[in-house]
Design a protein around this motif. Structure first.
Motif, PDB file in Angstrom:
ATOM      1  N   TYR A 112      -2.976  11.835  -0.512  1.00 24.18           N
ATOM      2  CA  TYR A 112      -2.143  12.181   0.413  1.00 24.18           C
ATOM      3  C   TYR A 112      -2.658  13.050   2.001  1.00 24.18           C
ATOM      4  O   TYR A 112      -3.228  13.654   0.814  1.00 24.18           O
ATOM      5  CB  TYR A 112      -1.110  12.623  -0.197  1.00 24.18           C
ATOM      6  CG  TYR A 112      -0.147  12.049  -1.403  1.00 24.18           C
ATOM      7  CD1 TYR A 112       1.029  11.177  -1.065  1.00 24.18           C
ATOM      8  CD2 TYR A 112      -0.519  11.944  -2.260  1.00 24.18           C
ATOM      9  CE1 TYR A 112       1.781  10.351  -1.651  1.00 24.18           C
ATOM     10  CE2 TYR A 112       0.222  11.369  -3.691  1.00 24.18           C
ATOM     11  CZ  TYR A 112       1.376  10.651  -3.441  1.00 24.18           C
ATOM     12  OH  TYR A 112       1.681   9.928  -4.089  1.00 24.18           O
ATOM     13  N   ARG A 129      -4.127   9.642  -6.189  1.00 21.75           N
ATOM     14  CA  ARG A 129      -3.428   9.289  -5.838  1.00 21.75           C
ATOM     15  C   ARG A 129      -3.551  10.604  -3.858  1.00 21.75           C
ATOM     16  O   ARG A 129      -3.223  11.494  -4.390  1.00 21.75           O
ATOM     17  CB  ARG A 129      -2.049   9.726  -5.131  1.00 21.75           C
ATOM     18  CG  ARG A 129      -1.493   8.195  -6.666  1.00 21.75           C
ATOM     19  CD  ARG A 129       0.016   8.443  -6.547  1.00 21.75           C
ATOM     20  NE  ARG A 129      -0.090   6.722  -7.393  1.00 21.75           N
ATOM     21  CZ  ARG A 129       1.119   6.688  -8.357  1.00 21.75           C
ATOM     22  NH1 ARG A 129       1.456   7.707  -8.910  1.00 21.75           N
ATOM     23  NH2 ARG A 129       1.506   5.757  -9.597  1.00 21.75           N
ATOM     24  N   ALA A 172      -4.153   4.699   0.905  1.00 22.37           N
ATOM     25  CA  ALA A 172      -3.634   2.967   1.121  1.00 22.37           C
ATOM     26  C   ALA A 172      -2.640   2.621   2.779  1.00 22.37           C
ATOM     27  O   ALA A 172      -2.828   2.143   2.964  1.00 22.37           O
ATOM     28  CB  ALA A 172      -3.355   2.629  -0.041  1.00 22.37           C
ATOM     29  N   GLU A 173      -1.513   3.720   2.614  1.00 26.53           N
ATOM     30  CA  GLU A 173      -0.740   3.288   3.615  1.00 26.53           C
ATOM     31  C   GLU A 173      -1.217   3.285   5.171  1.00 26.53           C
ATOM     32  O   GLU A 173      -0.569   2.828   5.721  1.00 26.53           O
ATOM     33  CB  GLU A 173       0.667   4.392   3.522  1.00 26.53           C
ATOM     34  CG  GLU A 173       1.595   4.222   4.113  1.00 26.53           C
ATOM     35  CD  GLU A 173       2.560   2.578   4.745  1.00 26.53           C
ATOM     36  OE1 GLU A 173       2.912   2.379   5.330  1.00 26.53           O
ATOM     37  OE2 GLU A 173       2.681   1.853   3.583  1.00 26.53           O
ATOM     38  N   LEU A 174      -2.036   5.128   4.792  1.00 28.60           N
ATOM     39  CA  LEU A 174      -2.381   4.665   6.555  1.00 28.60           C
ATOM     40  C   LEU A 174      -3.553   3.220   6.770  1.00 28.60           C
ATOM     41  O   LEU A 174      -3.376   3.062   7.915  1.00 28.60           O
ATOM     42  CB  LEU A 174      -3.628   6.170   6.363  1.00 28.60           C
ATOM     43  CG  LEU A 174      -2.774   7.497   7.088  1.00 28.60           C
ATOM     44  CD1 LEU A 174      -3.609   8.591   5.974  1.00 28.60           C
ATOM     45  CD2 LEU A 174      -2.432   7.875   8.438  1.00 28.60           C
ATOM     46  N   ARG A 175      -4.435   3.213   5.728  1.00 30.06           N
ATOM     47  CA  ARG A 175      -4.893   2.142   6.314  1.00 30.06           C
ATOM     48  C   ARG A 175      -3.692   1.051   6.148  1.00 30.06           C
ATOM     49  O   ARG A 175      -4.692   0.620   7.674  1.00 30.06           O
ATOM     50  CB  ARG A 175      -5.840   2.160   4.603  1.00 30.06           C
ATOM     51  CG  ARG A 175      -6.721   0.752   5.314  1.00 30.06           C
ATOM     52  CD  ARG A 175      -8.226   0.723   4.362  1.00 30.06           C
ATOM     53  NE  ARG A 175      -8.948  -0.131   4.378  1.00 30.06           N
ATOM     54  CZ  ARG A 175      -9.165  -0.922   3.909  1.00 30.06           C
ATOM     55  NH1 ARG A 175      -9.815  -1.049   2.411  1.00 30.06           N
ATOM     56  NH2 ARG A 175     -10.663  -1.943   4.616  1.00 30.06           N
ATOM     57  N   ARG A 176      -3.508   1.260   6.181  1.00 33.85           N
ATOM     58  CA  ARG A 176      -2.497  -0.812   6.583  1.00 33.85           C
ATOM     59  C   ARG A 176      -1.684  -0.294   7.329  1.00 33.85           C
ATOM     60  O   ARG A 176      -1.595  -1.880   8.269  1.00 33.85           O
ATOM     61  CB  ARG A 176      -1.326  -0.398   5.367  1.00 33.85           C
ATOM     62  CG  ARG A 176       0.010  -2.108   5.488  1.00 33.85           C
ATOM     63  CD  ARG A 176       1.040  -2.135   4.563  1.00 33.85           C
ATOM     64  NE  ARG A 176       2.115  -1.046   4.378  1.00 33.85           N
ATOM     65  CZ  ARG A 176       2.541  -0.780   6.489  1.00 33.85           C
ATOM     66  NH1 ARG A 176       2.269  -1.715   6.540  1.00 33.85           N
ATOM     67  NH2 ARG A 176       3.251   0.061   5.959  1.00 33.85           N
ATOM     68  N   ARG A 177      -1.138   0.287   7.924  1.00 36.16           N
ATOM     69  CA  ARG A 177      -0.756   0.846   9.451  1.00 36.16           C
ATOM     70  C   ARG A 177      -2.272   1.017  10.545  1.00 36.16           C
ATOM     71  O   ARG A 177      -1.160   1.295  12.349  1.00 36.16           O
ATOM     72  CB  ARG A 177       0.129   2.738   8.743  1.00 36.16           C
ATOM     73  CG  ARG A 177       0.962   2.011   8.117  1.00 36.16           C
ATOM     74  CD  ARG A 177       2.320   2.512   8.394  1.00 36.16           C
ATOM     75  NE  ARG A 177       2.175   2.789   9.877  1.00 36.16           N
ATOM     76  CZ  ARG A 177       3.103   4.019  10.121  1.00 36.16           C
ATOM     77  NH1 ARG A 177       4.359   5.112   9.239  1.00 36.16           N
ATOM     78  NH2 ARG A 177       4.131   4.033  11.197  1.00 36.16           N
ATOM     79  N   VAL A 196       1.824  11.107   3.868  1.00 34.20           N
ATOM     80  CA  VAL A 196       1.455   9.837   3.763  1.00 34.20           C
ATOM     81  C   VAL A 196      -0.224   9.438   2.871  1.00 34.20           C
ATOM     82  O   VAL A 196      -0.710   9.980   2.705  1.00 34.20           O
ATOM     83  CB  VAL A 196       0.809   9.151   5.313  1.00 34.20           C
ATOM     84  CG1 VAL A 196       0.572   7.139   5.186  1.00 34.20           C
ATOM     85  CG2 VAL A 196       2.040   9.251   6.046  1.00 34.20           C
ATOM     86  N   ARG A 197       0.066   8.088   2.134  1.00 35.75           N
ATOM     87  CA  ARG A 197      -1.075   7.679   1.408  1.00 35.75           C
ATOM     88  C   ARG A 197      -2.186   7.083   1.823  1.00 35.75           C
ATOM     89  O   ARG A 197      -1.591   7.085   3.196  1.00 35.75           O
ATOM     90  CB  ARG A 197      -0.195   6.788  -0.088  1.00 35.75           C
ATOM     91  CG  ARG A 197      -0.098   7.468  -1.070  1.00 35.75           C
ATOM     92  CD  ARG A 197       0.568   7.203  -2.399  1.00 35.75           C
ATOM     93  NE  ARG A 197      -0.620   6.417  -3.091  1.00 35.75           N
ATOM     94  CZ  ARG A 197      -0.438   5.966  -4.194  1.00 35.75           C
ATOM     95  NH1 ARG A 197       0.285   5.415  -4.213  1.00 35.75           N
ATOM     96  NH2 ARG A 197      -2.076   5.236  -4.898  1.00 35.75           N
ATOM     97  N   ALA A 208       5.297  10.126  10.279  1.00 36.10           N
ATOM     98  CA  ALA A 208       5.586  10.592   9.054  1.00 36.10           C
ATOM     99  C   ALA A 208       5.747  12.245   8.764  1.00 36.10           C
ATOM    100  O   ALA A 208       6.787  12.470   8.362  1.00 36.10           O
ATOM    101  CB  ALA A 208       5.065  10.219   8.162  1.00 36.10           C
TER     102      ALA A 208
END
Length: 128
Positions: free
Chosen positions: A86, A84, A46-51, A43-44, A38
């Motif tokens: 980041y 939020r 939640a996005e880190l956790r998802r990835r 990167v948020r 990125a």
């Protein structure tokens, strides 16, 4: 840099050992990879956790706190409800991606050989 400044990996009191313990985990390697992909963007959480499949919220939080404490990751919080959060790699963190990337590449390239060696050793052990 002199040897005295570099540390001694074989000395149980050497801080290098503790650093390697922190950066040598699978979660650190994954987090650095996601953030490096990125970069320079953030990167948020939640996005880190998802990835990063399989990581718990607590483990991701602990991993990111450790990386931030070491100066490898920068954290920014937007004061919203809920907040939020980041993350992005710092210059120092970006310098870690090369060595970790090389290690990941080596593991991916040699995993089948390692698995084969483990199966052979397991078969030998059970035959004894």
């Amino acid at each position: 840099m002199t040897k005295a400044n570099r540390g001694d990996l074989f000395d149980p009191q050497c801080p290098t050992r503790r650093l390697l313990d922190r950066i040598g985990t699978k979660w650190t390697s994954m987090a650095v990879k996601v953030l490096a992909e990125a970069a320079p963007d953030e990167v948020r959480f939640a996005e880190l956790r998802r990835r990063m499949p399989g990581i718990s919220q607590k483990m991701l939080s602990v991993t990111l706190q450790s990386l931030a404490r070491d100066g490898l990751v920068a954290r920014r919080v937007e004061p919203t409800v809920p907040p939020r959060v980041y993350y992005r790699l710092t210059e120092l963190g970006l310098s870690l991606e090369g060595p970790l990337g090389a290690l990941r590449h080596w593991a991916e390239r040699h995993m089948s050989e390692i698995d084969r060696n483990n199966r052979l050793e397991d078969a030998r052990s059970s035959a004894d």
